[in-house]
Design an enzyme around this catalytic site. Structure first.
Site, PDB file in Angstrom:
ATOM      1  CD  GLU A 176      25.515 -66.100 -30.465  1.00 11.48           C
ATOM      2  OE1 GLU A 176      25.453 -65.650 -29.310  1.00 11.48           O
ATOM      3  OE2 GLU A 176      26.568 -66.130 -31.130  1.00 11.48           O
ATOM      4  CD  GLU A 287      29.281 -65.622 -35.878  1.00 13.19           C
ATOM      5  OE1 GLU A 287      29.941 -65.899 -34.868  1.00 13.19           O
ATOM      6  OE2 GLU A 287      28.190 -65.026 -35.833  1.00 13.19           O
TER       7      GLU A 287
HETATM    8  O1  9MR Z   1      34.439 -61.605 -32.521  1.00 13.71           O
HETATM    9  C1  9MR Z   1      33.594 -60.812 -31.706  1.00 13.71           C
HETATM   10  C2  9MR Z   1      34.409 -60.225 -30.559  1.00 13.71           C
HETATM   11  O2  9MR Z   1      35.346 -59.286 -31.050  1.00 13.71           O
HETATM   12  C3  9MR Z   1      33.472 -59.563 -29.545  1.00 13.71           C
HETATM   13  O3  9MR Z   1      34.215 -59.164 -28.422  1.00 13.71           O
HETATM   14  C4  9MR Z   1      32.366 -60.508 -29.152  1.00 13.71           C
HETATM   15  C5  9MR Z   1      31.412 -59.818 -28.210  1.00 13.71           C
HETATM   16  O4  9MR Z   1      30.222 -60.469 -28.028  1.00 13.71           O
HETATM   17  O5  9MR Z   1      31.669 -60.963 -30.303  1.00 13.71           O
HETATM   18  C6  9MR Z   1      32.482 -61.701 -31.167  1.00 13.71           C
HETATM   19  O6  9MR Z   1      31.724 -62.209 -32.247  1.00 13.71           O
HETATM   20  C7  9MR Z   1      30.690 -63.130 -31.902  1.00 13.71           C
HETATM   21  C8  9MR Z   1      29.554 -62.927 -32.877  1.00 13.71           C
HETATM   22  O7  9MR Z   1      29.129 -61.603 -32.855  1.00 13.71           O
HETATM   23  C9  9MR Z   1      28.400 -63.875 -32.585  1.00 13.71           C
HETATM   24  N1  9MR Z   1      28.844 -65.255 -32.509  1.00 13.71           N
HETATM   25  C10 9MR Z   1      29.998 -65.526 -31.678  1.00 13.71           C
HETATM   26  C11 9MR Z   1      31.149 -64.590 -32.071  1.00 13.71           C
HETATM   27  C12 9MR Z   1      32.401 -64.914 -31.253  1.00 13.71           C
HETATM   28  O8  9MR Z   1      32.167 -64.670 -29.901  1.00 13.71           O
END
Ligand code: 9MR
Length: 380
Positions: A176, A287
């Site tokens: 990101e 994802e």
């Molecule tokens: O799914 C993840 C969630 O459980 C966490 O709280 C969150 C914290 O930043 O991250 C989510 O996963 C993210 C991923 O690591 C990066 N791309 C976006 C995803 C969804 O927010």
């Protein structure tokens, strides 16, 4: 005969899932996790000072963990030939201090993947979110120098590589990093302490170190909305093109694909995959889920959408068309893996996001682990 998702696509790409850490934790560990979370939330509330004139903020209730056994565990084992940790291999979960690494959960993912003959991805090495706070600070709490931060990052990448590189098929080296404001590298003003302290070269450096530390893994630059927003897609293109010209060993673009049942169109998605393919890069979907809400629904905090048969069939058709597009791009030699961000709707991060209190139903299995029409459409 039981239907198996990954087998339906084995001639094209691996089908993966993000696995929640809760599936690999004991009941006691889960209880402790929620206890600590409630404590942190109380602390936060106590110290929270709203800016003058701001509307009153209502704190959400701390999340509750569902009662009873979770079906996700068996589904994770059976239906997918690739897994990735949803949270437990992020830097803040692993790199607790200068000489303090926590490998407990990462080791469990390696074991789980091995036992089930699955590939494993590492998400993620460098990200502006979920970096531990200590890493940017010296012992007096001041910002560290560029040299110190580079050393810390290098140590992290090499420590992880040494322990896990043989077990990891692909690594999200940088996550990101494209700004949503101007589609160039996210800087300090846009929350990247990596850019703020090291400068734009942190991206190239991370890839050079990752190449040495993970010689057999694919090295991924991963981002969201590339398939949705043309400017951002082009911004990523410009970045990776420059990296390739500088000899930086990036080989894969990760499309997160947090999308919905309508947008973006299949044509846009194809265009995105082929754009990066035109540079000789591979693409993986990292994802994906297909939300039941369009972006414009964001304005409505709680539409309480009913997941009617009509909607579930529409979602099934959407998943089917997406996977057909992925097959085509796999045949063209560009697309390698397709990873869903979760297994059952119940554990999806989309519950409560972007609208607190609102649930979603974006995945292939319902809250109870029953296959939804989308699953049946994909394995038919
Ligand atoms: O799914 C993840 C969630 O459980 C966490 O709280 C969150 C914290 O930043 O991250 C989510 O996963 C993210 C991923 O690591 C990066 N791309 C976006 C995803 C969804 O927010």
């Amino acid at each position: 005969m039981e239907k198996i998702l990954f087998e339906s696509y084995k001639d094209y790409f691996k089908v993966g899932a993000a696995v929640s850490g809760f599936l690999l934790m004991s009941k006691e560990e889960i209880d402790e996790h929620f206890k600590q979370m409630a404590i942190r939330m109380e602390e936060f509330k106590k110290n929270f000072k709203a800016p003058p004139g701001a509307p009153q903020f209502k704190f959400p209730e701390p999340p509750k963990f569902p009662e009873g056994p979770l079906p996700d565990y068996d589904l994770a084992k059976k239906q997918f030939n690739l897994i990735v940790a949803e949270n437990d291999t992020k830097m803040d979960a692993v790199y607790l201090g200068e000489d303090n690494f926590n490998f407990k959960m990462a080791d469990r993912y390696v074991k789980f993947a091995k036992e089930n003959n699955q590939s494993l991805r590492w998400h993620t090495l460098v990200w502006h979110n979920q970096s531990p706070r200590w890493i940017f600070k010296d012992k007096d709490g001041n910002k560290v120098s560029k040299e110190v931060l580079e050393e810390r990052l290098k140590k992290y990448i090499f420590t992880i590589g040494k322990r896990y590189s043989d077990d990891i098929c692909s690594v999200d080296v940088v996550n990101e990093c494209i700004s949503d404001k101007n589609f160039v590298l996210r800087d300090g003003a846009d929350r990247s302490m990596w850019y703020d302290i090291i400068g734009p070269e942190y991206v190239d450096k991370a890839f050079f170190w990752a190449k040495e530390a993970f010689p057999k893994s694919n090295l991924v630059i991963n981002d969201y909305n590339l398939e949705m927003i043309e400017g951002k897609r082009q911004g990523m293109y410009n970045l990776v093109k420059g990296m390739l010209e500088r000899g930086v060993p990036v080989d894969t673009v990760g499309l997160q694909m947090h999308i919905n049942y309508e947008n973006p169109s299949i044509e846009e998605i194809e265009k995105t995959i082929e754009l990066y393919g035109s540079l000789g890069l591979n693409v993986i979907v990292t994802e994906m889920e297909v939300s039941a809400y369009l972006d414009k629904d964001f304005q409505k905090p709680d539409p309480r959408r009913e997941y009617t048969k009509e909607f579930l069939d529409l979602q099934a058709e959407r998943y089917y068309k997406l996977f057909e597009c992925f097959k085509k791009e796999a045949k063209a030699g560009i697309l390698k893996d397709v990873v869903l961000w979760g297994i059952t709707d119940r554990l999806s991060w989309k519950n409560n996001f972007p609208s607190p209190g609102r649930t979603d139903a974006p995945l292939l299995f319902d809250n109870d682990g029953k296959p939804k029409p989308a699953f049946d459409r994909l394995v038919r």
